[in-house]
Design an enzyme around this catalytic site. Structure first.
Site, mmCIF file in Angstrom:
data_model
loop_
_atom_site.group_PDB
_atom_site.id
_atom_site.type_symbol
_atom_site.label_atom_id
_atom_site.label_comp_id
_atom_site.label_asym_id
_atom_site.label_seq_id
_atom_site.Cartn_x
_atom_site.Cartn_y
_atom_site.Cartn_z
ATOM 1 N N TYR A 168 -70.282 73.781 88.547
ATOM 2 C CA TYR A 168 -68.958 73.610 87.887
ATOM 3 C C TYR A 168 -68.231 74.861 88.264
ATOM 4 O O TYR A 168 -67.965 75.579 87.153
ATOM 5 C CB TYR A 168 -69.401 73.449 86.507
ATOM 6 C CG TYR A 168 -68.422 73.079 85.344
ATOM 7 C CD1 TYR A 168 -67.685 72.041 85.748
ATOM 8 C CD2 TYR A 168 -68.259 73.777 84.449
ATOM 9 C CE1 TYR A 168 -66.537 71.635 84.762
ATOM 10 C CE2 TYR A 168 -67.547 73.540 83.194
ATOM 11 C CZ TYR A 168 -66.536 72.195 83.649
ATOM 12 O OH TYR A 168 -65.847 71.890 82.631
ATOM 13 N N HIS A 202 -60.457 73.909 87.130
ATOM 14 C CA HIS A 202 -60.963 72.543 86.540
ATOM 15 C C HIS A 202 -61.827 72.600 85.205
ATOM 16 O O HIS A 202 -61.411 72.066 84.381
ATOM 17 C CB HIS A 202 -62.054 72.168 87.600
ATOM 18 C CG HIS A 202 -62.710 70.502 87.033
ATOM 19 N ND1 HIS A 202 -62.157 69.583 86.853
ATOM 20 C CD2 HIS A 202 -64.070 70.703 86.721
ATOM 21 C CE1 HIS A 202 -63.116 68.688 86.526
ATOM 22 N NE2 HIS A 202 -64.257 69.542 86.307
ATOM 23 N N ARG A 212 -61.027 70.404 74.076
ATOM 24 C CA ARG A 212 -61.038 71.253 72.891
ATOM 25 C C ARG A 212 -59.744 71.860 73.091
ATOM 26 O O ARG A 212 -59.418 73.200 73.066
ATOM 27 C CB ARG A 212 -62.133 72.199 73.183
ATOM 28 C CG ARG A 212 -63.358 71.825 73.463
ATOM 29 C CD ARG A 212 -64.478 73.101 73.626
ATOM 30 N NE ARG A 212 -64.306 73.825 74.820
ATOM 31 C CZ ARG A 212 -64.770 73.376 76.249
ATOM 32 N NH1 ARG A 212 -65.521 72.265 76.188
ATOM 33 N NH2 ARG A 212 -64.311 74.101 77.093
ATOM 34 N N GLU A 252 -65.358 67.466 95.955
ATOM 35 C CA GLU A 252 -65.837 68.581 96.048
ATOM 36 C C GLU A 252 -66.303 68.866 97.230
ATOM 37 O O GLU A 252 -66.233 68.181 98.451
ATOM 38 C CB GLU A 252 -67.234 68.330 95.142
ATOM 39 C CG GLU A 252 -67.145 67.911 93.755
ATOM 40 C CD GLU A 252 -68.281 67.888 92.623
ATOM 41 O OE1 GLU A 252 -69.217 68.782 93.170
ATOM 42 O OE2 GLU A 252 -68.137 67.282 91.762
ATOM 43 N N GLN A 264 -70.343 59.321 80.109
ATOM 44 C CA GLN A 264 -70.828 60.917 80.279
ATOM 45 C C GLN A 264 -70.492 61.415 78.639
ATOM 46 O O GLN A 264 -71.064 62.227 78.309
ATOM 47 C CB GLN A 264 -69.853 61.733 81.280
ATOM 48 C CG GLN A 264 -70.033 63.094 81.288
ATOM 49 C CD GLN A 264 -69.146 63.780 82.302
ATOM 50 O OE1 GLN A 264 -68.514 63.207 83.123
ATOM 51 N NE2 GLN A 264 -69.209 65.022 82.435
ATOM 52 N N LYS A 277 -73.271 60.378 85.994
ATOM 53 C CA LYS A 277 -73.207 60.978 87.109
ATOM 54 C C LYS A 277 -74.305 60.512 88.429
ATOM 55 O O LYS A 277 -73.831 60.312 89.241
ATOM 56 C CB LYS A 277 -73.447 62.323 87.057
ATOM 57 C CG LYS A 277 -72.486 63.196 86.242
ATOM 58 C CD LYS A 277 -70.972 63.331 86.989
ATOM 59 C CE LYS A 277 -70.378 64.712 86.146
ATOM 60 N NZ LYS A 277 -69.302 65.008 87.114
ATOM 61 N N THR A 316 -65.894 70.118 90.825
ATOM 62 C CA THR A 316 -64.535 69.737 91.227
ATOM 63 C C THR A 316 -63.593 70.770 91.798
ATOM 64 O O THR A 316 -63.508 72.010 91.059
ATOM 65 C CB THR A 316 -63.951 69.020 90.071
ATOM 66 O OG1 THR A 316 -64.771 67.901 89.486
ATOM 67 C CG2 THR A 316 -62.543 68.500 90.352
#
Length: 403
Positions: free
Chosen positions: A118, A123, A132, A191, A230, A243, A336
């Site tokens: 990640y 991203h 959030r 990716e 997810q 995933k 990503t």
């Protein structure tokens, strides 16, 4: 006029400065290992007969060759380049060359293990702002370690493989209870995958300054994601069924050695990582790759890999710091790739801001997430020596309806 498929202009995107590795076959036959030269596949087993690498290249996957380590990888690359540089050498290789249009691509590695990171700050920031909006977009740990999850190696598939829409549990914010059925928020993630070579012992770790010795090459990667599945499952343990149904990988692996001219400094890491994530400057690098994401032929994004926060060497060091062992054929992906601008976002989640800003395609239709029959294709280019350009093998897939 040239009559040999090995006589290529110096700036050909699949010229001798590139030489990506793949596995190909005539339809229905067993695959064999090859190097792409122009629009042809050079049969490695027959071309290298009598060399120190021939036995390792005799099978349908690269894993035995990956076991030989960086000295062998470099030696074979130099051997191929020396022969392609001379007319006599090209003539000797010519009988082992086959047109790509007559061949079918297979996955060139048996994926031993698969981890997805990640590592893109843009991203992660976008995702934080979506989910959030009233809090800090990055979680407190994000700039201290390369966050990742352990994926499913058996569902890493070669480019061109159709992707069946996954089923699972989902629960919208207004649903009184979870429901089961096909995902209605199927997404992509543009990716870059890194292919690992060289086993390590359980209980040992790989420092940042030695990590590059285990990085054989890269391939474009699409980590398909069922966002609704997810969202319902990921607390408290993270991604699982949303995933694990499919991840698509490009059919040709670009050697990391071919990307020397594409290495760039990292965008800057603040705060300074803990000591095990530090290393010499030459071992902390980004890659100047520009991706293009097309949905049904419409260019929807141009994510820049050079914006990624963590180096692949840091990702590998973190992956092993707890004593986890490596095996040749391990694959880890970057997460990503997204840039600072709206057109540089590498997922539909970001491009449509969680479905609130639909994309309009060239045919006039709109998308928030993927529909059955949609085809997603990711391509990328990178600078090569002497002003040349490398073109990474595309990764593509078409969504089939859930059974």
């Amino acid at each position: 006029m040239s009559t040999s498929p090995l006589d290529l202009p110096a700036d050909h995107p699949y010229g001798p400065h590139h030489l990506p590795y793949g596995a190909v076959a005539r339809d229905g036959d067993e695959p064999w290992l090859a190097v792409r030269v122009g629009d042809s596949a050079l049969d490695l087993a027959s071309a290298t007969r009598g060399t120190p690498w021939a036995e390792a290249l005799a099978g349908p996957v690269l894993n035995p060759f990956l076991d030989l380590g960086p000295a062998a990888w470099s030696a074979l690359r130099s051997w191929l380049q020396a022969r392609l540089a001379e007319k006599e050498g090209r003539e000797r290789l010519a009988p082992h060359v086959h047109p790509l249009e007559e061949l079918v691509s297979h996955l060139p590695v048996a994926v031993a293990d698969y981890v997805d990171f990640y590592a893109g700050e843009h991203h992660a920031t976008n995702v934080g702002r979506i989910f959030r909006p009233d809090g800090e977009p990055l979680t407190p740990n994000w700039k201290h370690l390369p966050i990742g999850y352990h994926g499913r190696s058996s569902t890493v598939v070669v480019s061109g493989t159709d992707v069946v829409r996954p089923r699972g549990q989902r629960k919208g914010k207004d649903d009184p209870a979870p429901v089961f059925g096909p995902s209605v928020r199927l997404d992509i993630e543009a990716e870059l995958a890194f292919v690992v070579g060289g086993a390590t012992a359980l209980g040992t770790s790989v420092p940042v300054d030695q990590a590059a010795d285990h990085l054989f090459g890269v391939a474009l990667f699409n980590d398909w994601s069922a966002r609704d599945v997810q969202a319902w499952e990921y607390v408290p343990l993270g991604p699982f069924l949303g995933k694990s149904f499919a991840s698509s990988m490009g059919a040709w692996i670009t050697p990391l050695a071919a990307l020397e001219k594409a290495r760039v400094p990292l965008p800057g890491q603040d705060p300074e990582p803990l000591p095990y994530l530090r290393g010499r400057a030459e071992h902390l690098f980004g890659l100047d790759l520009t991706m293009e994401v097309r949905l049904n032929g419409t260019l929807v994004a141009r994510p820049p890999y050079r914006a990624m926060y963590w180096s692949p060497t840091q990702m590998l060091a973190h992956l092993t710091v707890n004593g986890a062992s490596l095996r040749s054929g391990d694959v880890f992906a970057s997460g990503t790739v997204s840039g600072a601008e709206p057109h540089e976002r590498g997922s539909l989640l970001e491009l449509t801001w969680n479905g609130t800003r639909p994309l309009t395609l060239d045919d006039g239709s709109t998308r928030t997430f993927l529909e059955d029959g949609d085809t997603v294709t990711i391509t990328a280019t990178a600078p090569g020596p002497g002003g040349s350009v490398l073109r990474l093998a595309e990764v593509t897939g078409t969504v089939l309806p859930s059974p």
